[in-house]
Motif scaffolding. Structure first.
Motif, PDB file in Angstrom:
ATOM      1  N   THR A   1      76.101 -51.695  19.359  1.00  0.00           N
ATOM      2  CA  THR A   1      76.747 -52.797  20.036  1.00  0.00           C
ATOM      3  C   THR A   1      75.337 -53.862  18.575  1.00  0.00           C
ATOM      4  N   SER A   2      75.852 -55.323  18.573  1.00  0.00           N
ATOM      5  CA  SER A   2      75.485 -56.039  18.376  1.00  0.00           C
ATOM      6  C   SER A   2      75.459 -57.364  18.637  1.00  0.00           C
ATOM      7  N   LEU A   3      76.500 -56.882  20.363  1.00  0.00           N
ATOM      8  CA  LEU A   3      75.872 -57.770  21.342  1.00  0.00           C
ATOM      9  C   LEU A   3      74.239 -58.210  22.440  1.00  0.00           C
ATOM     10  N   LYS A   4      74.472 -59.112  22.402  1.00  0.00           N
ATOM     11  CA  LYS A   4      72.816 -60.094  23.504  1.00  0.00           C
ATOM     12  C   LYS A   4      72.783 -59.949  24.809  1.00  0.00           C
ATOM     13  N   LEU A   5      71.579 -59.667  25.459  1.00  0.00           N
ATOM     14  CA  LEU A   5      72.197 -59.371  27.280  1.00  0.00           C
ATOM     15  C   LEU A   5      72.990 -60.437  27.654  1.00  0.00           C
ATOM     16  N   ASN A   6      72.322 -62.009  27.408  1.00  0.00           N
ATOM     17  CA  ASN A   6      72.760 -63.426  27.984  1.00  0.00           C
ATOM     18  C   ASN A   6      74.568 -62.919  27.111  1.00  0.00           C
ATOM     19  N   ASP A   7      75.179 -62.127  26.585  1.00  0.00           N
ATOM     20  CA  ASP A   7      76.550 -62.240  26.536  1.00  0.00           C
ATOM     21  C   ASP A   7      77.336 -61.511  28.162  1.00  0.00           C
ATOM     22  N   PHE A   8      76.453 -61.015  29.183  1.00  0.00           N
ATOM     23  CA  PHE A   8      77.143 -60.269  30.324  1.00  0.00           C
ATOM     24  C   PHE A   8      76.725 -61.365  31.157  1.00  0.00           C
ATOM     25  N   PHE A   9      76.355 -62.544  30.863  1.00  0.00           N
ATOM     26  CA  PHE A   9      76.190 -63.447  31.839  1.00  0.00           C
ATOM     27  C   PHE A   9      76.543 -64.727  31.487  1.00  0.00           C
ATOM     28  N   ASN A  10      76.826 -65.547  32.718  1.00  0.00           N
ATOM     29  CA  ASN A  10      77.567 -66.701  32.370  1.00  0.00           C
ATOM     30  C   ASN A  10      76.820 -67.612  32.470  1.00  0.00           C
ATOM     31  N   ALA A  11      76.727 -68.586  31.450  1.00  0.00           N
ATOM     32  CA  ALA A  11      75.542 -69.020  31.246  1.00  0.00           C
ATOM     33  C   ALA A  11      75.394 -70.497  32.539  1.00  0.00           C
ATOM     34  N   ASP A  12      76.485 -70.919  32.679  1.00  0.00           N
ATOM     35  CA  ASP A  12      76.329 -72.008  34.230  1.00  0.00           C
ATOM     36  C   ASP A  12      76.194 -71.518  35.673  1.00  0.00           C
ATOM     37  N   TYR A  13      76.187 -69.480  35.749  1.00  0.00           N
ATOM     38  CA  TYR A  13      75.989 -69.634  36.672  1.00  0.00           C
ATOM     39  C   TYR A  13      74.077 -69.415  36.886  1.00  0.00           C
ATOM     40  N   LEU A  14      73.967 -69.107  35.742  1.00  0.00           N
ATOM     41  CA  LEU A  14      72.559 -68.782  35.476  1.00  0.00           C
ATOM     42  C   LEU A  14      71.959 -70.004  35.784  1.00  0.00           C
ATOM     43  N   ASN A  15      72.379 -70.747  35.688  1.00  0.00           N
ATOM     44  CA  ASN A  15      71.259 -72.187  35.709  1.00  0.00           C
ATOM     45  C   ASN A  15      71.716 -72.877  36.847  1.00  0.00           C
ATOM     46  N   ASN A  16      72.924 -71.969  37.988  1.00  0.00           N
ATOM     47  CA  ASN A  16      72.909 -72.022  38.932  1.00  0.00           C
ATOM     48  C   ASN A  16      71.985 -71.456  40.259  1.00  0.00           C
ATOM     49  N   ILE A  17      71.092 -70.511  40.085  1.00  0.00           N
ATOM     50  CA  ILE A  17      70.125 -69.251  40.976  1.00  0.00           C
ATOM     51  C   ILE A  17      69.215 -71.154  40.351  1.00  0.00           C
ATOM     52  N   ASN A  18      68.897 -71.506  41.982  1.00  0.00           N
ATOM     53  CA  ASN A  18      68.100 -72.379  42.268  1.00  0.00           C
ATOM     54  C   ASN A  18      66.427 -71.759  43.508  1.00  0.00           C
ATOM     55  N   THR A  19      65.737 -72.508  43.178  1.00  0.00           N
ATOM     56  CA  THR A  19      64.406 -72.338  43.756  1.00  0.00           C
ATOM     57  C   THR A  19      64.879 -73.103  44.851  1.00  0.00           C
ATOM     58  N   ASP A  20      64.210 -73.195  46.309  1.00  0.00           N
ATOM     59  CA  ASP A  20      64.569 -73.758  47.365  1.00  0.00           C
ATOM     60  C   ASP A  20      63.157 -73.926  47.804  1.00  0.00           C
TER      61      ASP A  20
ATOM     62  N   PHE B   1      75.627 -46.437  27.611  1.00  0.00           N
ATOM     63  CA  PHE B   1      74.243 -46.862  27.678  1.00  0.00           C
ATOM     64  C   PHE B   1      73.770 -46.607  26.462  1.00  0.00           C
ATOM     65  N   TYR B   2      73.801 -45.632  25.528  1.00  0.00           N
ATOM     66  CA  TYR B   2      73.663 -45.669  24.546  1.00  0.00           C
ATOM     67  C   TYR B   2      73.474 -46.963  23.311  1.00  0.00           C
ATOM     68  N   PHE B   3      75.091 -46.720  23.648  1.00  0.00           N
ATOM     69  CA  PHE B   3      75.902 -47.363  22.244  1.00  0.00           C
ATOM     70  C   PHE B   3      75.758 -48.877  22.474  1.00  0.00           C
ATOM     71  N   VAL B   4      75.839 -49.339  23.942  1.00  0.00           N
ATOM     72  CA  VAL B   4      75.343 -50.526  24.392  1.00  0.00           C
ATOM     73  C   VAL B   4      74.382 -50.587  25.278  1.00  0.00           C
ATOM     74  N   ASP B   5      74.264 -50.382  26.355  1.00  0.00           N
ATOM     75  CA  ASP B   5      73.128 -51.090  27.588  1.00  0.00           C
ATOM     76  C   ASP B   5      71.489 -50.782  27.117  1.00  0.00           C
ATOM     77  N   TRP B   6      71.497 -50.054  26.200  1.00  0.00           N
ATOM     78  CA  TRP B   6      70.286 -49.791  26.202  1.00  0.00           C
ATOM     79  C   TRP B   6      69.476 -50.408  25.154  1.00  0.00           C
ATOM     80  N   VAL B   7      70.555 -50.802  24.109  1.00  0.00           N
ATOM     81  CA  VAL B   7      70.694 -51.775  22.382  1.00  0.00           C
ATOM     82  C   VAL B   7      70.069 -52.995  23.349  1.00  0.00           C
ATOM     83  N   VAL B   8      71.362 -53.363  24.050  1.00  0.00           N
ATOM     84  CA  VAL B   8      70.620 -54.784  24.784  1.00  0.00           C
ATOM     85  C   VAL B   8      69.523 -55.044  25.102  1.00  0.00           C
ATOM     86  N   LEU B   9      69.543 -54.087  26.163  1.00  0.00           N
ATOM     87  CA  LEU B   9      68.240 -53.776  26.404  1.00  0.00           C
ATOM     88  C   LEU B   9      66.861 -54.185  26.690  1.00  0.00           C
TER      89      LEU B   9
END
Length: 876
Positions: free
Chosen positions: A407-426, A485-493
């Motif tokens: 794969t040419s994907l990166k890990l952040n391609d698996f996430f919603n950027a807006d959702y990442l920004n909404n995980i906030n500390t309390d 795992f071999y062609f996608v997950d391990w490459v990305v991670l």
């Protein structure tokens, strides 16, 4: 508190502005007298304050019980990860401060109840279960329950079991059902046509009670709409009864007559909907499968907590690289000591980590310190699994059971950027812990803990069905998961890990989740640097196979003998092996690629520019002693490898014969008389009819002797015969084997082994035949140099190999210089030797152990520990 014999459960119903709870006797699903508790919730408070209010009310209910509590069942609206207990509520106008928070973990800590006793269920589903089991289970087998309120909830109950098919997003008119069968529809329709405004359905119902024509017309329109919609969803599912609850159902008499004109199926208003979600939530806890999956499926033992070295001359499967005394810690107590000194913590890690175990065990230690901890799960920000499935399709190779494309994907391609920004500390929490694969993407300003997992343990968990692929909801067959795992997950991670390595403050080894081993980033980084300047040996791992033999089993003492055979030893395969850091017998494992990410220039020297962080050469064993022939196979040509699989170089191999028994042989190259068309015809006939081939009519067989080297560039047909112990020296890619003929064998699981005849014929070099095989594919040893009691033998490789092979033979000792090259070595004859580097390090290596001298080591010497001649193979 957790006795299985108890029949009392706590049912909890959480709404947008309230929480209620009661004790339920599971004998008859009845609410225990005087146990009902409820309170209002200020949804604008912090997540911690609201959670504390929930916990207090549930705890009051628990204390009312005359007996132990068996389980806690909680009905809660979505979006929500009901299996993990993680809130995904966002952009719905309520409880958005909970996004990503592990509510199960918090309640487990504050209520002092194990996480596996706390169950979550969608509030609409809980209502449906409660209603069904109280009133309709004896009358109907197939029901549909609707909750009409802030949103449109639906649950089919088929013979007492809730089904997951949701109706809220089904198309209706110009939009979806949720926009027509919820409070906001009533409010919007009335307010758009009237000057006096309403806020809820209750106010509209009050107007209807006064005879307001506009209000009555809206209810009638609602009944027509709902009737029209249900016609498409009751009859195909053979629903016998439709139950309607929720706040809108309180206006039943204004829309029911119109609704019933459309529907023949009995439609009833819920009579007990106030308590039905509580009862349904409790019932759900009893229907859950209580069986616990084994964490790993393998015949191999888990790495011991304390390891003793083998005796001199005996192969050691746990090769540790010594670090400073007391630098490796074990367990959660001291880890909690570190964490409690920080307000925020980020815990990232690899695929396969058992995050729930880590959270629970670490949470227990933090609980003892009376800390208010909130756990934030980054997986809440993952894109929908269906979206991820579509995204990775180009890399999975379609129906091909083995091969995909890197794969040419990166890990952040698996996430919603807006959702990442909404995980906030309390700010009300003592500690906020953000955890999960990809947690560092949230960019919290906090210490980084990284949880690593050896690839062999990851695969053992995969085979047990204990883990899933990155962003996947379901567990698939092991071979399907491995390909992903071999062609996608391990490459990305791996790319993600490379970005993080210099920032790691704590490294944790997850293969023993009950008591993990860990150390500081400082120890990790200094150890990797020291390795890169001296030597290293990876931890090998061993696997049975359909053709596997007995040599490994009989010669390596620490392995489990209760196996049918051992076919492989992964002696040095970068994507699979790990490195062990050793502190007085305690060993912490990190992935080998961490060394390359940090120190590839030291390791590879002159070759660093060409290969970067990819370690280019691998060593592995193929054991066919008393076993069977390997399949007849070939590997891709370089251009095919790049085009089809996205790899930068191909799987060129050699077979070095470490040992053999009797009249052993190696299949290599074609007979001089080979007819490619006839050969393909025979292969197809064999595959279709399950009939044998006299393979030597087509493929050459060569006698195998100890220390022979057979050369196998891409496109060469080959395979070891039985009774060989092969040291396979190869380029690093290792799964790209095109099987052409496999002796009609099923795999160890009893299923046919897939063949790759088409791919094979895209790559086979039929010019490698007869005399050309003898002259070009069987290495002819050449004496390069010699001295007193030593000599250096060249074992020339093929012109297409980017690596070469030497063998040192000596009786006392020999001095060697790396000359800017990385040396991959194995003692192939003799019992043991001592390595001494010019940096002052000293290490023993035993027969058949692979070890690596990085380019940066410079000068080193090998010292023979026995009277017989030592023979050491060097690939470089």
């Amino acid at each position: 508190m957790n006795k299985e014999s108890s029949n009392i459960c706590v049912g909890v119903d959480i709404g947008g502005s309230h929480i209620s709870a009661c004790l339920i006797n599971m004998h008859d699903n009845s609410i225990m007298k005087d146990s009902y508790r409820e309170c209002s919730i200020d949804g604008n408070q912090s997540a911690l304050r609201i959670l504390k209010r929930w916990s207090t009310l549930i705890n009051e209910t628990i204390k009312f019980s005359p007996d132990n509590i068996r389980n806690i069942g909680i009905a809660i609206p979505g979006p929500f990860d009901y299996e993990k207990g993680i809130s995904k509520i966002l952009n719905v106008g309520k409880y958005e401060q909970f996004f990503g928070i592990n509510i199960r973990q918090y309640l487990s800590s504050t209520l002092n109840i194990q996480t596996n006793r706390i169950y979550f269920i969608n509030d609409a589903t809980a209502f449906a279960l409660g209603e069904y089991h109280q009133q309709y289970s004896s009358k109907y087998k197939r029901t549909l329950a609707l909750t009409l309120g802030t949103g449109f909830g639906s649950t089919y109950i088929i013979e007492g079991v809730p089904q997951s098919k949701l109706l809220y997003n089904e198309p209706f008119k110009k939009s979806i059902a949720d926009n027509y069968f919820s409070t906001r529809w009533f409010v919007e329709v009335y307010n758009n046509n009237n000057s006096n405004k309403i806020k809820n359905v209750k106010q509209l119902s009050e107007l209807a009670e006064k005879g307001n024509r506009s209000a009555l017309d809206i209810f009638e329109e609602f009944g027509n709409n709902l009737g029209s919609f249900l016609q498409k969803h009751l009859y195909p599912e053979k629903v016998e009864c439709c139950i309607i609850g929720g706040n809108i159902s309180k206006s039943w008499r204004y829309f029911a007559p119109t609704l019933k004109k459309h529907i023949k199926t009995p439609i009833v208003k819920a009579n007990t909907n106030t308590h039905s979600p509580l009862i349904g939530a409790a019932i759900n806890t009893m229907s859950q499968n209580a069986t616990t999956l084994e964490k790993r499926k393998t015949s191999q033992v888990l790495i011991p907590r304390d390891i003793k070295k083998t005796n001199q001359g005996k192969y050691d499967i746990y090769p540790g690289f010594k670090v400073a005394k007391n630098s490796i810690k074990t367990g959660y107590y001291e880890l909690a000591d570190y964490i409690e000194t920080h307000k925020t913590i980020v815990i990232d890690g690899y695929a396969g980590v058992l995050w729930e175990d880590l959270c629970e065990n670490l949470g227990l230690e933090l609980r003892k310190r009376n800390l208010k901890v909130l756990w934030h799960d980054v997986s809440a920000a993952l894109k929908d699994s269906a979206e991820i499935d579509n995204m990775i399709v180009p890399y999975l190779g379609g129906d091909d059971p083995i091969f995909g494309r890197k794969t040419s994907l990166k890990l952040n391609d698996f996430f919603n950027a807006d959702y990442l920004n909404n995980i906030n500390t309390d700010s009300d929490a003592d500690i906020n812990i953000l955890y999960g694969t990809g947690a560092a993407l949230c960019k919290w300003d906090a210490p980084l803990l990284y949880v690593d997992l050896p690839k062999n343990e990851l695969q053992f968990r995969m085979r047990a069905g204990k883990i899933t692929n990155l962003g996947a909801e379901n567990v698939f067959a092991a071979k399907v998961m491995y390909k992903r795992f071999y062609f996608v997950d391990w490459v990305v991670l791996n790319n993600h890990k490379q970005q993080l390595i210099s920032d790691i403050d704590i490294i944790i080894d997850d293969q023993r989740p009950e008591k993990p081993f860990w150390t500081t980033g400082e120890i990790l980084h200094s150890s990797l640097k020291k390795m890169s300047e001296n030597y290293f040996r990876v931890r090998p791992w061993f696997e049975p196979g359909v053709w596997g033999g007995s040599w490994i089993k009989n010669n390596i003492e620490q392995l489990n003998k209760d196996v049918p055979n051992y076919a492989w030893s992964f002696e040095l395969i970068v994507p699979e092996n790990g490195l062990l850091l050793e502190d007085e017998g305690k060993m912490l494992e990190v992935s080998f690629d961490m060394l390359m990410f940090q120190e590839y220039k030291n390791v590879l020297g002159n070759a660093a520019e060409q290969f970067g962080v990819e370690f280019p050469i691998r060593f592995d064993f193929l054991d066919t002693f008393d076993g069977g022939n390997l399949s007849l196979q070939c590997h891709p040509l370089t251009e095919y490898m790049k085009k089809e699989f996205g790899e930068s170089f191909t799987q060129d191999e050699t077979y070095y014969i470490l040992d053999k028994k009797g009249q052993a042989n190696v299949y290599l190259g074609f007979q001089e008389s080979i007819d490619p068309a006839e050969f393909r015809k025979e292969l197809n006939r064999s595959f279709e009819n399950n009939t044998p081939i006299d393979i030597e009519d087509f493929v050459m067989s060569h006698p195998a002797e100890k220390h022979d080297l057979f050369l196998i560039p891409g496109g060469t047909i080959h395979g070891s015969g039985k009774n060989n112990m092969v040291l396979e020296i190869s380029a690093t890619p290792y799964i790209f084997t095109f099987k052409l003929y496999d002796w009609l064998r099923p795999d160890l699981d009893g299923k046919p082994r897939p063949l790759n005849i088409d791919r094979g014929f895209d790559n086979l070099q039929f010019s490698r035949k007869g005399k050309k095989v003898i002259s070009e594919l069987i290495s002819k040893p050449i004496l390069l140099d010699k001295g007193y009691n030593w000599k250096l033998i060249h074992l020339p490789t093929h012109s297409e190999h980017f690596y070469d092979v030497h063998r040192y033979e000596f009786q006392d000792e020999i001095h060697i210089e790396t000359e800017g090259q990385c040396h991959i070595m194995m003692l192939v004859e003799g019992t043991s030797l001592i390595l001494e580097t010019e940096n002052g390090m000293r290490q023993r290596f035993n027969f058949a152990e692979t070890f690596v001298i990085p380019a940066a080591c410079g000068k080193y010497r090998l010292i023979n520990e026995n009277n017989a001649t030592c023979k050491v193979v060097k690939a470089f």
